[in-house]
Write a protein that holds these residues in place. Structure first.
Motif, PDB file in Angstrom:
ATOM      1  N   SER A  47      -5.085   3.241   3.052  1.00 57.48           N
ATOM      2  CA  SER A  47      -5.620   4.568   3.345  1.00 57.48           C
ATOM      3  C   SER A  47      -6.734   4.956   2.382  1.00 57.48           C
ATOM      4  O   SER A  47      -7.629   5.737   2.725  1.00 57.48           O
ATOM      5  N   LEU A  62      -7.842   4.275  13.950  1.00 55.60           N
ATOM      6  CA  LEU A  62      -6.606   5.037  14.031  1.00 55.60           C
ATOM      7  C   LEU A  62      -6.599   5.970  15.241  1.00 55.60           C
ATOM      8  O   LEU A  62      -5.587   6.081  15.944  1.00 55.60           O
ATOM      9  N   ALA A  90      -0.916   9.239  14.330  1.00 50.32           N
ATOM     10  CA  ALA A  90      -2.066   8.434  13.922  1.00 50.32           C
ATOM     11  C   ALA A  90      -3.311   9.307  13.756  1.00 50.32           C
ATOM     12  O   ALA A  90      -4.141   9.063  12.865  1.00 50.32           O
ATOM     13  N   VAL A  93      -3.007  11.068  10.368  1.00 47.72           N
ATOM     14  CA  VAL A  93      -3.321  10.120   9.292  1.00 47.72           C
ATOM     15  C   VAL A  93      -4.829   9.911   9.183  1.00 47.72           C
ATOM     16  O   VAL A  93      -5.369   9.773   8.072  1.00 47.72           O
ATOM     17  N   THR A  98      -5.920  10.461   2.378  1.00 41.00           N
ATOM     18  CA  THR A  98      -5.054  10.415   1.209  1.00 41.00           C
ATOM     19  C   THR A  98      -5.836  10.888  -0.011  1.00 41.00           C
ATOM     20  O   THR A  98      -7.068  10.775  -0.059  1.00 41.00           O
ATOM     21  N   HIS A 183      -1.302  13.592   4.658  1.00 39.92           N
ATOM     22  CA  HIS A 183      -1.542  12.202   5.046  1.00 39.92           C
ATOM     23  C   HIS A 183      -0.287  11.356   4.831  1.00 39.92           C
ATOM     24  O   HIS A 183       0.151  10.621   5.736  1.00 39.92           O
ATOM     25  N   ASP A 184       0.296  11.451   3.639  1.00 41.28           N
ATOM     26  CA  ASP A 184       1.474  10.650   3.321  1.00 41.28           C
ATOM     27  C   ASP A 184       2.658  11.018   4.219  1.00 41.28           C
ATOM     28  O   ASP A 184       3.398  10.142   4.677  1.00 41.28           O
ATOM     29  N   ALA A 186       2.599  12.301   7.293  1.00 45.08           N
ATOM     30  CA  ALA A 186       2.378  11.791   8.649  1.00 45.08           C
ATOM     31  C   ALA A 186       2.515  10.276   8.699  1.00 45.08           C
ATOM     32  O   ALA A 186       3.043   9.722   9.674  1.00 45.08           O
ATOM     33  N   ALA A 187       2.048   9.584   7.663  1.00 40.41           N
ATOM     34  CA  ALA A 187       2.125   8.117   7.638  1.00 40.41           C
ATOM     35  C   ALA A 187       3.579   7.651   7.615  1.00 40.41           C
ATOM     36  O   ALA A 187       3.938   6.685   8.299  1.00 40.41           O
ATOM     37  N   LEU A 190       4.927   8.146  11.024  1.00 35.82           N
ATOM     38  CA  LEU A 190       4.302   7.175  11.930  1.00 35.82           C
ATOM     39  C   LEU A 190       5.004   5.831  11.849  1.00 35.82           C
ATOM     40  O   LEU A 190       5.380   5.236  12.874  1.00 35.82           O
ATOM     41  N   GLU A 257       1.805  -0.945   3.215  1.00 35.55           N
ATOM     42  CA  GLU A 257       1.065  -0.623   4.436  1.00 35.55           C
ATOM     43  C   GLU A 257       0.574  -1.896   5.119  1.00 35.55           C
ATOM     44  O   GLU A 257       0.663  -2.030   6.353  1.00 35.55           O
TER      45      GLU A 257
END
Length: 304
Positions: A47, A62, A90, A93, A98, A183-184, A186-187, A190, A257
């Motif tokens: 990211s 994404l 996605a 993200v 990040t 971001h973190d 949602a990741a 996901l 990741e």
């Protein structure tokens, strides 16, 4: 519905499946090129390549993968629902980068970054809500195939609604925290959705094999998808132990990741091979018969 029309739909389905494979490969190739340009000095996470020349590919890949996950119809209502949720995540993200800082302070961030996150996520939430209403109306128009009649469909719907509501509240109520950690969050959700999809395919393939052999599904549970599910869990456990627990693996988020994205790509390729001729497991589509050669028929016909 004619076989030729069905085969055209099958071709479209194949392009959707292949599109996800190529997009994942596009992101991986772009990251590899940038890493090579930096003498293989990698970023703390994939990211984090948002802040490198990889950024356009990162965001575009994404978003495109998110669209294809939503458009693709899973084998079951549960699989389809978790794919839809992962597709929505996605976008989050992609839109919320990040933060590279150890201590994120929103007031210290560039104004255009904060404005972009606010604008993009606001638009996403509005359109996601509109898309949800559209989906509900579409399902009500065909009650005999309503996803809510199955347990898996209801479970995946609950996951999707909770993910949307949680992120929407996080964004609306704790905006500064969302900008730093959205971001973190949602990741993680996901990858959780993808993990469930792989596990569901393990059970689905076991069901298919059990029906073919007239045996119990549990006798076929240790199949390629279930092995993939276990491998993903093992990868998470191993990297967490080597990373934040023992600090033996620098840039552990990058490797985690990378491992999960690679394993998802392998799963998708494997599933594409299995389902190349059957968009829904156990329901193959036959190619249309070749057209009759009328000229040859006339040549063989005896004269009057």
């Amino acid at each position: 519905m004619g076989s030729e029309y069905q085969y055209d739909l099958l071709r479209t389905y194949r392009y959707v499946r292949a599109g996800i494979i190529f997009l994942v490969a596009l992101l991986g190739t772009s990251v590899l090129i940038e890493a090579r340009a930096q003498h293989f000095s990698i970023q703390p996470s994939i990211s984090a390549y948002y802040y490198t020349p990889v950024k356009p590919v990162f965001v575009a890949a994404l978003c495109a993968v998110g669209v294809l996950m939503i458009v693709y119809r899973g084998n079951t209502d549960a699989e389809d629902g978790f794919l839809n949720a992962s597709g929505f995540l996605a976008f989050v993200v992609a839109f919320v980068p990040t933060r590279p800082e150890n201590m994120c302070v929103v007031s210290d961030l560039p104004g255009d970054t904060v404005a972009a996150i606010t604008n993009n996520v606001s638009a996403l939430l509005i359109l996601a809500l509109a898309a949800f209403v559209f989906t509900v109306l579409l399902e009500r128009a065909q009650p005999d195939r309503n996803v809510l009649v199955t347990k898996g469909g209801r479970t995946s719907l609950v996951f999707s609604v909770l993910a949307f509501v949680a992120l929407a509240l996080y964004f609306l109520v704790w905006r500064d925290s969302f900008i730093c950690h959205g971001h973190d969050t949602a990741a993680v959700m996901l990858f959780a959705g993808i993990l469930v999809v792989v596990g569901l395919n393990g059970w689905g393939l076991a069901d298919k094999q059990a029906a073919q052999t007239q045996t119990a599904p549990r006798e076929h549970l240790w199949n390629r998808y279930f092995f993939g599910f276990v491998l993903m869990l093992a990868s998470i456990a191993l990297v967490v132990v080597l990373g934040p627990v023992t600090h033996a693996l620098p840039h552990w988020v990058f490797w985690l990741e990378g491992a999960l994205i690679t394993q998802f790509g392998m799963f998708w390729v494997t599933q594409t091979v299995e389902l190349w001729n059957e968009p829904k497991r156990g329901a193959p589509v036959k190619p249309p018969a070749p057209p009759l050669d009328k000229s040859a028929d006339r040549a063989e016909r005896p004269p009057d």
